[in-house]
Design an enzyme around this catalytic site. Structure first.
Site, PDB file in Angstrom:
ATOM      1  N   GLU A 180       0.820  -1.208   0.000  1.00 46.90           N
ATOM      2  CA  GLU A 180       0.000   0.000   0.000  1.00 46.90           C
ATOM      3  C   GLU A 180       0.861   1.268   0.000  1.00 46.90           C
ATOM      4  O   GLU A 180       0.360   2.358  -0.238  1.00 46.90           O
ATOM      5  CB  GLU A 180      -0.959  -0.007   1.195  1.00 46.90           C
ATOM      6  CG  GLU A 180      -0.314   0.005   2.581  1.00 46.90           C
ATOM      7  CD  GLU A 180       0.178  -1.364   3.083  1.00 46.90           C
ATOM      8  OE1 GLU A 180       0.502  -2.238   2.258  1.00 46.90           O
ATOM      9  OE2 GLU A 180       0.267  -1.516   4.317  1.00 46.90           O
ATOM     10  N   CYS A 285      16.182  -6.785   0.211  1.00 47.09           N
ATOM     11  CA  CYS A 285      16.271  -8.014   1.006  1.00 47.09           C
ATOM     12  C   CYS A 285      17.612  -8.695   0.794  1.00 47.09           C
ATOM     13  O   CYS A 285      17.977  -9.583   1.549  1.00 47.09           O
ATOM     14  CB  CYS A 285      15.159  -8.970   0.627  1.00 47.09           C
ATOM     15  SG  CYS A 285      15.271  -9.439  -1.084  1.00 47.09           S
TER      16      CYS A 285
HETATM   17  P1  NAD Z   1       5.733  -6.273   5.191  1.00 43.97           P
HETATM   18  O1  NAD Z   1       5.861  -7.659   5.699  1.00 43.97           O
HETATM   19  O2  NAD Z   1       5.397  -5.198   6.157  1.00 43.97           O
HETATM   20  O3  NAD Z   1       4.603  -6.211   4.058  1.00 43.97           O
HETATM   21  C1  NAD Z   1       4.566  -7.136   2.991  1.00 43.97           C
HETATM   22  C2  NAD Z   1       3.138  -7.282   2.515  1.00 43.97           C
HETATM   23  O4  NAD Z   1       2.350  -7.798   3.587  1.00 43.97           O
HETATM   24  C3  NAD Z   1       2.502  -5.967   2.093  1.00 43.97           C
HETATM   25  O5  NAD Z   1       1.709  -6.183   0.951  1.00 43.97           O
HETATM   26  C4  NAD Z   1       1.661  -5.582   3.297  1.00 43.97           C
HETATM   27  O6  NAD Z   1       0.523  -4.840   2.954  1.00 43.97           O
HETATM   28  C5  NAD Z   1       1.263  -6.920   3.876  1.00 43.97           C
HETATM   29  N1  NAD Z   1       1.094  -6.875   5.331  1.00 43.97           N
HETATM   30  C6  NAD Z   1       1.721  -6.052   6.210  1.00 43.97           C
HETATM   31  N2  NAD Z   1       1.319  -6.310   7.465  1.00 43.97           N
HETATM   32  C7  NAD Z   1       0.418  -7.307   7.397  1.00 43.97           C
HETATM   33  C8  NAD Z   1      -0.343  -8.019   8.363  1.00 43.97           C
HETATM   34  N3  NAD Z   1      -0.256  -7.755   9.665  1.00 43.97           N
HETATM   35  N4  NAD Z   1      -1.163  -8.998   7.935  1.00 43.97           N
HETATM   36  C9  NAD Z   1      -1.264  -9.298   6.633  1.00 43.97           C
HETATM   37  N5  NAD Z   1      -0.553  -8.654   5.673  1.00 43.97           N
HETATM   38  C10 NAD Z   1       0.277  -7.671   6.039  1.00 43.97           C
HETATM   39  O7  NAD Z   1       7.086  -5.945   4.413  1.00 43.97           O
HETATM   40  P2  NAD Z   1       7.550  -4.551   3.783  1.00 43.97           P
HETATM   41  O8  NAD Z   1       7.918  -3.624   4.886  1.00 43.97           O
HETATM   42  O9  NAD Z   1       6.607  -4.105   2.746  1.00 43.97           O
HETATM   43  O10 NAD Z   1       8.866  -5.025   3.005  1.00 43.97           O
HETATM   44  C11 NAD Z   1      10.116  -5.146   3.620  1.00 43.97           C
HETATM   45  C12 NAD Z   1      10.363  -6.557   4.107  1.00 43.97           C
HETATM   46  O11 NAD Z   1      10.276  -7.464   3.013  1.00 43.97           O
HETATM   47  C13 NAD Z   1      11.751  -6.765   4.681  1.00 43.97           C
HETATM   48  O12 NAD Z   1      11.648  -7.575   5.811  1.00 43.97           O
HETATM   49  C14 NAD Z   1      12.502  -7.474   3.563  1.00 43.97           C
HETATM   50  O13 NAD Z   1      13.589  -8.261   3.984  1.00 43.97           O
HETATM   51  C15 NAD Z   1      11.419  -8.304   3.005  1.00 43.97           C
HETATM   52  N6  NAD Z   1      11.726  -8.720   1.642  1.00 43.97           N
HETATM   53  C16 NAD Z   1      12.122 -10.013   1.455  1.00 43.97           C
HETATM   54  C17 NAD Z   1      12.450 -10.447   0.193  1.00 43.97           C
HETATM   55  C18 NAD Z   1      12.895 -11.849  -0.050  1.00 43.97           C
HETATM   56  O14 NAD Z   1      13.028 -12.222  -1.190  1.00 43.97           O
HETATM   57  N7  NAD Z   1      13.110 -12.661   0.965  1.00 43.97           N
HETATM   58  C19 NAD Z   1      12.360  -9.555  -0.899  1.00 43.97           C
HETATM   59  C20 NAD Z   1      11.937  -8.255  -0.667  1.00 43.97           C
HETATM   60  C21 NAD Z   1      11.617  -7.849   0.615  1.00 43.97           C
END
Ligand code: NAD
Length: 502
Positions: A180, A285
């Site tokens: 979002e 990441c």
């Molecule tokens: P996030 O986990 O906060 O959000 C990811 C998705 O989950 C978003 O679409 C968000 O709307 C949704 N979300 C958030 N909170 C939620 C909840 N309580 N319940 C259900 N859905 C929820 O992650 P972010 O801050 O957007 O991205 C950064 C994170 O992603 C870092 O931890 C990074 O390491 C990780 N990441 C990992 C990889 C990988 O390949 N392993 C790649 C990119 C990013």
């Protein structure tokens, strides 16, 4: 130029949704700190509509020939190339990363489209003639159905493109729930898919937060879920979707270590640490967040890194000359900055304090934090244990290769790692012994090419399938094995025995 009036909504059944949203969120320009637009948040009703559109499109799309499906992807590939500047601009405006980095993410996403264009070859099954006399056996892979993708803020184009090109190529239909925080790139991708000839409903986008995600995770018509984000949410998504009987791949957070052995080329290592630690403000990441310097090179290496940081230009992502942009939100910037104080309080040394780094051409309210080096960090410190996800490089000193390996393997994350050395034997031993999914040898960000698969180990992945490459094809298809006999004059008559090979 910032457009204060931008409003984004869902993309359902080949067009923008026209309803009135119960809730909306603000979209920020991280370089100014100001709201640049709003985005509709989906409730279960909008998620239902998107899944229904995907379910309705499924029979037609899965029956579309492989060659035709590939043709749509070839067309999409050309359209993304044509619009890559516009995609990059949308990413920079909402994420904050510099435009060249945003263009790089589009290019890496396109590599997965290139891979998916080869789907007629990728879906070839096996065939064994005459497994018993007059009986042939073969295997096929078929689409799983409606699949969902839930993606993070840090790669608003590339991470969705890890998923939907392969899912669509395999004959599935797709519902994407992007972050979002930066929803606009995904909507341009949706428009380009439609222009490429993808039937309405085969690709949908719903925006929003937890309610939208929860509706997807429990929806009976969603058969598989691909998730990329932080570890706590990845774990939650994996557990919830699995309990609803879905296939899941959930990629989580990371703490990527770069081990530098004493024989390494220290200039190469310093360049790599700066590139991998501070590119995209450390919000990758696969960013290097821990440097493990094996004695005695720690002081010299930190000195070289500090020299390079002094020359970096931090500024708005769309300004020429900026090498590092702001962080994504004010809260995130404040949280990342809090590790500078906590690290020092726990005994680390602030070798480079990013709060002092000049910001070139940036608005005062932008979400700025310059590149930071915390030296003499130990595995007991909070700055080491938490995924900071910002421009903070922690330096841990290790007395030997064995201790460096022990540190990396004791870490709960296992996404990426790298070793810097000129000793081929040491590098080979490290790649063999390290408990991490993606390993670089003198390469700091070893993101696999699209025809290999991307994914970590331990708390960096829930589920056992990595994304894209052959594992991606596997995830988005179900295997079927067929044993086939056609009557011929020598079939041998009635035989009630269990079919065994004589
Ligand atoms: P996030 O986990 O906060 O959000 C990811 C998705 O989950 C978003 O679409 C968000 O709307 C949704 N979300 C958030 N909170 C939620 C909840 N309580 N319940 C259900 N859905 C929820 O992650 P972010 O801050 O957007 O991205 C950064 C994170 O992603 C870092 O931890 C990074 O390491 C990780 N990441 C990992 C990889 C990988 O390949 N392993 C790649 C990119 C990013």
């Amino acid at each position: 130029m910032e457009q204060a009036t931008t409003h984004r909504t869902h993309w359902i059944n080949g067009k923008p949704w026209t309803g009135a949203a119960a809730t909306r969120g603000d979209i920020y320009n991280p370089a100014t700190g100001r709201v640049s637009g709003t985005v509709d948040y989906a409730t279960a009703a909008e998620v239902d509509a998107a899944v229904a559109a995907a379910a309705a499109a499924l029979p037609g799309w899965r029956e579309t020939s492989l060659v035709r499906r590939a043709a749509v992807l070839f067309e999409f590939r050309e359209l993304v190339r044509k619009h890559s500047g516009e995609l990059a601009a949308r990413i920079t405006a909402e994420h904050g990363k510099v435009v060249s980095d945003a263009a790089g993410e589009v290019a890496r996403g396109l590599e997965v489209v290139d891979f998916a264009c080869g789907i007629p070859h990728l879906l070839k099954g096996g065939f064994s003639e005459n497994v018993s006399t007059g009986i042939d056996a073969y295997s096929i892979r078929q689409p799983v159905g409606v699949v969902a993708g839930i993606t993070p803020f840090n790669f608003p184009a590339m991470v969705p493109m890890w998923m939907f090109p392969i899912a669509l190529a395999c004959g599935n239909t797709f519902v994407l729930k992007p972050s979002e925080k930066d929803p606009s790139a995904s909507l341009l991708l949706a428009e380009l898919l439609a222009q490429a000839g993808l039937p309405d409903g085969a690709f949908n986008v719903v925006h929003g937060a937890k309610p939208a995600v929860d509706a997807l995770l429990s929806h009976p018509d969603v058969r598989a879920v691909s998730f990329v984000g932080s570890t706590p949410i990845a774990r939650y998504v994996a557990e919830t979707a699995t309990s609803h009987g879905k296939r899941v791949q959930a990629l989580g957070g990371a703490k990527n270590h770069m081990v530098v052995l004493p024989d390494a080329d220290l200039d190469l290592a310093a360049d790599a640490a700066v590139n991998a630690g501070f590119g995209s403000a450390g919000e990758r990441c696969m960013a290097i967040s821990v440097l493990v310097a094996v004695d005695p090179i720690g002081d010299e290496l930190v000195g070289k890194i500090a020299d390079r940081i002094g020359k970096l230009t931090v500024g708005p992502g769309d300004a020429e000359g900026s090498e590092m942009g702001p962080l994504v939100t004010r809260d995130h910037r404040d949280k990342v900055a809090s590790y500078l104080d906590s690290g020092v309080a726990e005994g680390a040394t602030l070798a480079v304090d990013g709060r002092d780094h000049p910001v070139t051409g940036g608005a005062a309210d932008g979400f700025w934090l310059g590149p930071t080096v915390l030296d003499h960090v130990t595995p007991q410190m909070r700055a080491y244990q938490d995924e900071i996800f910002g421009p903070v490089l922690s330096v841990v000193r290790a007395g030997s290769y064995a201790r460096a390996l022990e540190i990396v393997n004791a870490n709960p994350y296992g996404n990426g790692t790298a070793i810097f050395t000129n000793d081929g034997g040491a590098a080979r031993r490290f790649t063999h012994e390290v408990e991490v999914g993606m390993v670089g040898v003198n390469v700091p960000i070893p993101v696999p090419m699209a025809f290999y698969s991307f994914g970590g180990w331990k708390s960096s992945l829930f589920g056992d399938t990595h994304v894209h490459g052959t594992e991606g094809v596997h995830f988005y298809t179900r295997g079927k094995a067929v044993t086939s006999r056609w009557l011929d004059p020598s079939h041998g008559g009635v035989n009630l025995g269990f079919p065994v090979n004589q």
